[in-house]
Scaffold this active site. Sequence first.
Site, PDB file in Angstrom:
ATOM      1  N   HIS A   1       0.821  -1.698  -0.278  1.00 18.23           N
ATOM      2  CA  HIS A   1       0.159   0.136   0.185  1.00 18.23           C
ATOM      3  C   HIS A   1       1.071   1.061  -0.041  1.00 18.23           C
ATOM      4  O   HIS A   1       0.459   2.176  -0.704  1.00 18.23           O
ATOM      5  CB  HIS A   1      -0.412   0.067   1.083  1.00 18.23           C
ATOM      6  CG  HIS A   1      -0.670   0.509   3.025  1.00 18.23           C
ATOM      7  ND1 HIS A   1       0.033  -0.819   3.232  1.00 18.23           N
ATOM      8  CD2 HIS A   1      -0.301   1.532   3.470  1.00 18.23           C
ATOM      9  CE1 HIS A   1       1.165  -0.789   4.578  1.00 18.23           C
ATOM     10  NE2 HIS A   1       0.793   1.084   4.428  1.00 18.23           N
TER      11      HIS A   1
HETATM   12  C1  UD1 Z   1      -2.405   5.093   5.765  1.00 17.87           C
HETATM   13  C2  UD1 Z   1      -1.490   6.049   6.186  1.00 17.87           C
HETATM   14  C3  UD1 Z   1      -0.144   5.168   6.145  1.00 17.87           C
HETATM   15  C4  UD1 Z   1      -0.417   3.984   6.845  1.00 17.87           C
HETATM   16  C5  UD1 Z   1      -1.751   3.109   6.593  1.00 17.87           C
HETATM   17  C6  UD1 Z   1      -1.796   2.177   7.124  1.00 17.87           C
HETATM   18  C7  UD1 Z   1      -1.879   8.631   5.995  1.00 17.87           C
HETATM   19  C8  UD1 Z   1      -0.534   9.828   5.631  1.00 17.87           C
HETATM   20  N1  UD1 Z   1      -0.897   7.161   5.455  1.00 17.87           N
HETATM   21  O1  UD1 Z   1      -2.184   4.968   4.154  1.00 17.87           O
HETATM   22  O2  UD1 Z   1       1.345   5.990   7.124  1.00 17.87           O
HETATM   23  O3  UD1 Z   1       0.472   2.515   6.711  1.00 17.87           O
HETATM   24  O4  UD1 Z   1      -2.708   4.779   6.216  1.00 17.87           O
HETATM   25  O5  UD1 Z   1      -3.298   0.654   6.209  1.00 17.87           O
HETATM   26  O6  UD1 Z   1      -1.577   8.388   7.015  1.00 17.87           O
HETATM   27  N2  UD1 Z   1      -9.699   3.959   1.485  1.00 17.87           N
HETATM   28  C9  UD1 Z   1     -10.753   3.373   1.819  1.00 17.87           C
HETATM   29  N3  UD1 Z   1     -11.393   2.648   2.565  1.00 17.87           N
HETATM   30  C10 UD1 Z   1     -10.387   3.271   4.361  1.00 17.87           C
HETATM   31  C11 UD1 Z   1      -9.735   3.786   3.676  1.00 17.87           C
HETATM   32  C12 UD1 Z   1      -9.392   3.798   3.316  1.00 17.87           C
HETATM   33  O7  UD1 Z   1     -11.110   3.192   0.712  1.00 17.87           O
HETATM   34  O8  UD1 Z   1     -11.300   2.064   4.754  1.00 17.87           O
HETATM   35  C13 UD1 Z   1      -9.355   4.422   0.111  1.00 17.87           C
HETATM   36  C14 UD1 Z   1      -9.032   6.496  -0.137  1.00 17.87           C
HETATM   37  O9  UD1 Z   1     -10.087   5.751  -1.419  1.00 17.87           O
HETATM   38  C15 UD1 Z   1      -8.227   6.561   0.274  1.00 17.87           C
HETATM   39  C16 UD1 Z   1      -6.843   5.591  -0.002  1.00 17.87           C
HETATM   40  O10 UD1 Z   1      -7.990   3.903   0.753  1.00 17.87           O
HETATM   41  O11 UD1 Z   1      -8.273   7.539  -0.168  1.00 17.87           O
HETATM   42  C17 UD1 Z   1      -6.554   5.887   0.917  1.00 17.87           C
HETATM   43  O12 UD1 Z   1      -6.433   6.136   2.729  1.00 17.87           O
HETATM   44  P1  UD1 Z   1      -5.837   7.143   3.120  1.00 17.87           P
HETATM   45  O13 UD1 Z   1      -6.030   6.449   4.594  1.00 17.87           O
HETATM   46  O14 UD1 Z   1      -5.002   8.716   2.791  1.00 17.87           O
HETATM   47  O15 UD1 Z   1      -3.823   6.720   3.208  1.00 17.87           O
HETATM   48  P2  UD1 Z   1      -4.128   5.307   3.675  1.00 17.87           P
HETATM   49  O16 UD1 Z   1      -2.963   4.481   1.853  1.00 17.87           O
HETATM   50  O17 UD1 Z   1      -4.499   4.374   3.850  1.00 17.87           O
HETATM   51  N1  UDP Z   2      -3.885  -5.815   8.804  1.00 17.41           N
HETATM   52  C1  UDP Z   2      -4.548  -7.109   9.118  1.00 17.41           C
HETATM   53  N2  UDP Z   2      -5.533  -7.372   7.999  1.00 17.41           N
HETATM   54  C2  UDP Z   2      -4.824  -6.517   6.665  1.00 17.41           C
HETATM   55  C3  UDP Z   2      -3.181  -6.300   7.387  1.00 17.41           C
HETATM   56  C4  UDP Z   2      -2.799  -5.932   7.912  1.00 17.41           C
HETATM   57  O1  UDP Z   2      -4.979  -6.772  10.106  1.00 17.41           O
HETATM   58  O2  UDP Z   2      -4.879  -7.690   5.814  1.00 17.41           O
HETATM   59  C5  UDP Z   2      -3.148  -5.414  10.213  1.00 17.41           C
HETATM   60  C6  UDP Z   2      -1.240  -6.019  10.373  1.00 17.41           C
HETATM   61  O3  UDP Z   2      -1.329  -5.889  12.372  1.00 17.41           O
HETATM   62  C7  UDP Z   2      -0.627  -4.556  10.548  1.00 17.41           C
HETATM   63  C8  UDP Z   2      -1.669  -3.112  10.877  1.00 17.41           C
HETATM   64  O4  UDP Z   2      -2.811  -4.444  10.049  1.00 17.41           O
HETATM   65  O5  UDP Z   2       0.146  -4.742  11.491  1.00 17.41           O
HETATM   66  C9  UDP Z   2      -1.230  -1.814  10.350  1.00 17.41           C
HETATM   67  O6  UDP Z   2      -0.713  -2.421   9.007  1.00 17.41           O
HETATM   68  P1  UDP Z   2      -0.940  -1.970   7.795  1.00 17.41           P
HETATM   69  O7  UDP Z   2       0.337  -2.314   6.742  1.00 17.41           O
HETATM   70  O8  UDP Z   2      -2.195  -1.206   6.809  1.00 17.41           O
HETATM   71  O9  UDP Z   2      -0.387  -0.372   8.090  1.00 17.41           O
HETATM   72  P2  UDP Z   2       1.578   0.125   8.389  1.00 17.41           P
HETATM   73  O10 UDP Z   2       1.621  -0.526   9.522  1.00 17.41           O
HETATM   74  O11 UDP Z   2       2.165   0.041   7.654  1.00 17.41           O
HETATM   75  O12 UDP Z   2       0.648   1.716   8.743  1.00 17.41           O
END
Ligand code: UD1
Ligand code: UDP
Length: 367
Positions: A203
């Site tokens: 991601h």
């Molecule tokens: C965010 C964090 C990242 C973390 C990740 C964990 C920031 C800048 N980034 O990234 O550090 O590693 O979460 O998962 O805060 N979306 C959905 N459903 C949801 C949430 C998001 O569809 O429930 C989609 C939306 O299109 C959104 C995109 O995912 O625009 C990105 O979501 P966002 O929270 O902005 O950043 P992440 O890539 O999830």
């Molecule tokens: N995780 C989960 N289901 C998934 C992928 C991840 O429960 O399909 C959990 C896992 O414990 C991971 C946490 O979500 O450490 C956070 O994951 P993510 O990679 O989204 O965030 P990051 O640590 O990169 O910020």
Amino acid sequence: MTVVHITGARPNFPKAAPVLAALAGHGVGQRLVHTGQHYDDKMSEVFFRELDLPRPDVNLGVGSGSHASQTGAVMVALEELFTAERPELVIVYGDVNSTLAAALVCSKIGVPIAHVEAGLRSFDMTMPEEVNRKVTDALCDLAFTTSPEAIGHLSREGVAADRIHLVGNPMIDTLLKHLDRFDPAPAQAAHGLDGPYAVATLHRPGNVDSEAQALTLVRAMHKCADQVPILVPLHPRGRARLLDLGFADHPGIRVVDPLGYVDFMSLVRGSVAVLTDSGGVQEETTVLGVPCLTLRPSTERPATITHGTNRLVRAETLPDELRAAIERGRPATWPVPPLWDGHAGERIADVLVPWLAERAGDDATAR
Ligand code: UD1
Ligand code: UDP
């Protein structure tokens, strides 16, 4: 006295759970705020069902958006909330936009901030998380670190030594608390996996936001899937792009929605290797002794390499690295970073409870 915890994105929930539990054990008044940064069931709600997390007292419902609009929306909502009811302390977790937003608001209105997972540095300022970490650490009053090198990073950036506390890793508290529930066999059966398999999560913007990089990754993953089936619980970010580029058009690639925590950790536990760009997954594989190939040029979690099973890899070298990891097999024994022992939440509470008592005393004297 109220301590407010700020959560919002998936990685916040397993970090906050042990701190909430430990402070509850000391009778500290607490409120849990969910910013709504993540909102899909499997990105948010599932953690509340599975991790004994109390229901959020408030959900700000900010949802997705650009960095500025998401961070700004959290800031406006939190400023209003904290002006109406001023917390004694706000605890923020990790490095997501919700973390940064809360730290900015609190610093402007004079509410003390504790940062859990302070001092991690990838030294890559193209990562939004690195910006969030540095700003949050500059603003926080108490910095709780997961590993010793974080202390050096904070000290070099001018954080006073008496604000820094090495407490271990609360995400690992959650993993160890639920370890007995991570049973690979039923999870594998439920996903139709009847032999060796790998798990992949992807991601990071650096991997999935640009079409060129995403295509390089898709080709590398297909070469990996020639060797072993790969289950990919795909994060919503980049999902459409990767699928448009034919990611799932390989018989060995099994794309599924994000998994619940217990299902995910069970499958990681039973896998031959994990391919990831996640922060938390690097740590979880380290403790589980599962080989981890991290598709990033840097890591803010070097203990997962020096004390763990993690290796940084490029898409170009990933297939060979996977082959080598499978040949090496799972280690019979493996070291675990110091203090990643299931008691970080309690150590945080051991610092916070006297800190809160001292402030309460100061306030009473001032009155
Ligand atoms: C965010 C964090 C990242 C973390 C990740 C964990 C920031 C800048 N980034 O990234 O550090 O590693 O979460 O998962 O805060 N979306 C959905 N459903 C949801 C949430 C998001 O569809 O429930 C989609 C939306 O299109 C959104 C995109 O995912 O625009 C990105 O979501 P966002 O929270 O902005 O950043 P992440 O890539 O999830
Ligand atoms: N995780 C989960 N289901 C998934 C992928 C991840 O429960 O399909 C959990 C896992 O414990 C991971 C946490 O979500 O450490 C956070 O994951 P993510 O990679 O989204 O965030 P990051 O640590 O990169 O910020």
